[in-house]
Design a protein around this motif. Structure first.
Motif, PDB file in Angstrom:
ATOM      1  N   ASP A  35       9.951 -27.429  -6.895  1.00  0.00           N
ATOM      2  CA  ASP A  35      10.209 -27.802  -4.919  1.00  0.00           C
ATOM      3  C   ASP A  35      11.176 -28.747  -5.220  1.00  0.00           C
ATOM      4  OD1 ASP A  35       8.809 -26.430  -4.356  1.00  0.00           O
ATOM      5  OD2 ASP A  35       7.290 -27.549  -4.121  1.00  0.00           O
ATOM      6  N   LEU A  51      12.487 -24.023   1.306  1.00  0.00           N
ATOM      7  CA  LEU A  51      11.071 -24.382   1.688  1.00  0.00           C
ATOM      8  C   LEU A  51      10.986 -24.734   3.343  1.00  0.00           C
ATOM      9  CD1 LEU A  51      12.029 -27.895  -1.144  1.00  0.00           C
ATOM     10  CD2 LEU A  51      10.194 -25.921  -1.179  1.00  0.00           C
ATOM     11  N   ARG A  55       8.188 -30.344   4.098  1.00  0.00           N
ATOM     12  CA  ARG A  55       8.124 -30.233   2.093  1.00  0.00           C
ATOM     13  C   ARG A  55       9.292 -30.383   2.345  1.00  0.00           C
ATOM     14  NH1 ARG A  55       4.684 -28.592  -2.013  1.00  0.00           N
ATOM     15  NH2 ARG A  55       3.483 -27.872   0.388  1.00  0.00           N
ATOM     16  N   ASP A  56      10.363 -30.305   3.191  1.00  0.00           N
ATOM     17  CA  ASP A  56      11.401 -30.423   2.214  1.00  0.00           C
ATOM     18  C   ASP A  56      12.399 -31.876   2.971  1.00  0.00           C
ATOM     19  OD1 ASP A  56      14.606 -29.626   1.403  1.00  0.00           O
ATOM     20  OD2 ASP A  56      14.960 -30.808   3.316  1.00  0.00           O
TER      21      ASP A  56
END
Length: 337
Positions: A35, A51, A55-56
């Motif tokens: 990630d 993503l 989350r990014d």
């Protein structure tokens, strides 16, 4: 022996890159190394991350700038400590010996508690201005006292006590409980709220300072034999001292304005790194920058995760680690004496 320096440099860079990559994955949100790479690659224009936005955002807007700012601050504080210990010939010198930290604290408190600037001046800007004011006072005081290294140190101690008293008086007389708690957290060192602008600013100042200090590496080696010996080798002592003091003060001011007062990094790391590289500043300065960066990355990771969801000021963590480490360095130095 000729391979030792490249091996140490390569190992230090690899340790720093690995530390940053791993530290970003640690936290309450489950973030994998994949990630992290996907987010960084996407923001560098190397494809789509795939993503979710949340989350990014955790990777790119929260953890990555904070981790990189920790690396920059650790490197900068360690470099400042190395330069000041050699320049002032004082093994206890650290980035805050010039009163910069205390001045920054007073500037920050003046903005947060007293509202100086009417909202147009941020906490970081107030801290930076306070740090410069304190350094200016140290320069003026030490110059009137003769300008020798011991007068610089004593002037720094005087400025430190003065601005510490002003900070304490302001907080005790003007701040409410909530403001006091917030100010105290910052005074103990905190990388909470780090952003890319702070990373860019501190990294730029660090790069300039490191170039200047490396340019004076042989001069710093000469200072190890004393000012008279350095002058005999052709060093312009007063000018060199002013340049290096100004550069370290400017770098410390920039770092403290963004991260607060993070102690023991600039005191302990130079001593520890000398055991690996020796005292030659051409090798010592970059090596100390790398060890300081790696150390503070992991110290900040511990600060934000050990008592999760509560966060500990990173300055508390560095002191808890730094005190026994410094005692160990002292005992090792004593056994070699």
């Amino acid at each position: 022996m000729s391979l030792r320096a490249p091996l140490l440099a390569g190992g230090g860079v690899a340790a720093l890159l690995l530390s940053v990559a791993v530290a970003v994955t640690i936290g309450p949100a489950d973030i994998s190394p994949g990630d992290v790479w996907a987010s960084v690659a996407a923001h560098l224009g190397l494809g789509e991350s795939g993503l979710p936005p949340l989350r990014d955002g955790i990777v790119w807007n929260l953890r990555m700038p904070r981790t990189l700012l920790a690396a920059v601050c650790g490197a900068g504080l360690a470099v400042c400590g190395t330069v000041l210990q050699s320049l002032l010939r004082n093994p206890l010198a650290d980035p805050f010996v010039l009163g910069v930290s205390s001045g920054a604290s007073t500037g920050a408190v003046a903005v947060v508690v007293l509202g100086v600037g009417g909202g147009a001046v941020s906490l970081s800007a107030g801290a930076f201005l306070g740090a410069l004011l304190s350094f200016g006072l140290v320069l003026a005081l030490s110059h009137t006292l003769g300008g020798s290294t011991d007068r610089v140190v004593l002037s720094g101690v005087a400025a430190m006590q003065l601005f510490s008293a002003l900070t304490s008086f302001t907080v005790l007389t003007s701040a409410d409980a909530e403001t006091t708690r917030g100010v105290l957290f910052w005074l103990l060192g905190s990388l909470t709220g780090a952003d890319w602008n702070q990373v860019a600013l501190c990294a730029a100042v660090l790069a300039v300072a490191l170039v200047v200090c490396l340019g004076h590496a042989r001069t710093l080696d000469a200072f190890a034999f004393g000012e008279e010996a350095a002058a005999g080798l052709g060093v312009h002592v007063a000018r060199t001292r002013l340049v290096l003091l100004s550069v370290t003060a400017l770098l410390t001011a920039a770092l403290v304005s963004c991260a607060g007062a993070i102690g023991f990094v600039g005191l302990v790391l130079p001593h520890a790194t000398r055991y690996l590289t020796g005292s030659g500043h051409t090798r010592l300065l970059p090596a100390t920058a790398l060890t300081g960066a790696v150390f503070l990355v992991w110290a900040d990771t511990a600060a934000r995760t050990v008592l999760d969801p509560q966060e500990v000021p990173v300055g508390v963590v560095t002191s808890l680690i730094g005190v026994p480490a410094f005692v160990a360095v002292l005992y090792r130095g004593r056994s070699k004496a």
